[in-house]
Design a protein around this motif. Structure first.
Motif: not given
Length: 80
Positions: A57-69, A71-79
């Motif tokens: 999770x590189x600068x993004x926000x993840x809420x109420x989620x399950x991340x898989x192996x 996976x990458x969440x980039x800057x300013x992304x909102x999951x």
């Protein structure tokens, strides 16, 4: 999504229920960027969720989620 509850119906941490699976040799999850002093406030955050090996999770926000192996969440992304 039941797994992210405070007391899930299926508890992955219960040692009396062994999980038999293959574990790939992957690095731990990584949460990077904490620019609290700039105006846009880029942060790598995970709230009420589960992250597994090699997730970034590189600068993004993840809420109420399950991340898989891997996976990458980039800057300013909102999951949500």
């Amino acid at each position: 999504m039941d797994l992210i509850a405070v007391q899930p119906p299926f508890n992955l941490y219960d040692i009396s229920w062994p999980i038999r699976t293959f574990h790939a040799s992957l690095p731990p999850p990584k949460f990077v960027f904490a620019d609290f002093f700039d105006k846009q406030s880029r942060r790598g955050l995970l709230w009420t969720g589960i992250s597994v090996r090699a997730a970034i999770v590189s600068g993004g926000r993840v809420e109420r989620s399950i991340l898989s192996p891997n996976v990458r969440v980039n800057s300013w992304a909102d999951v949500p």
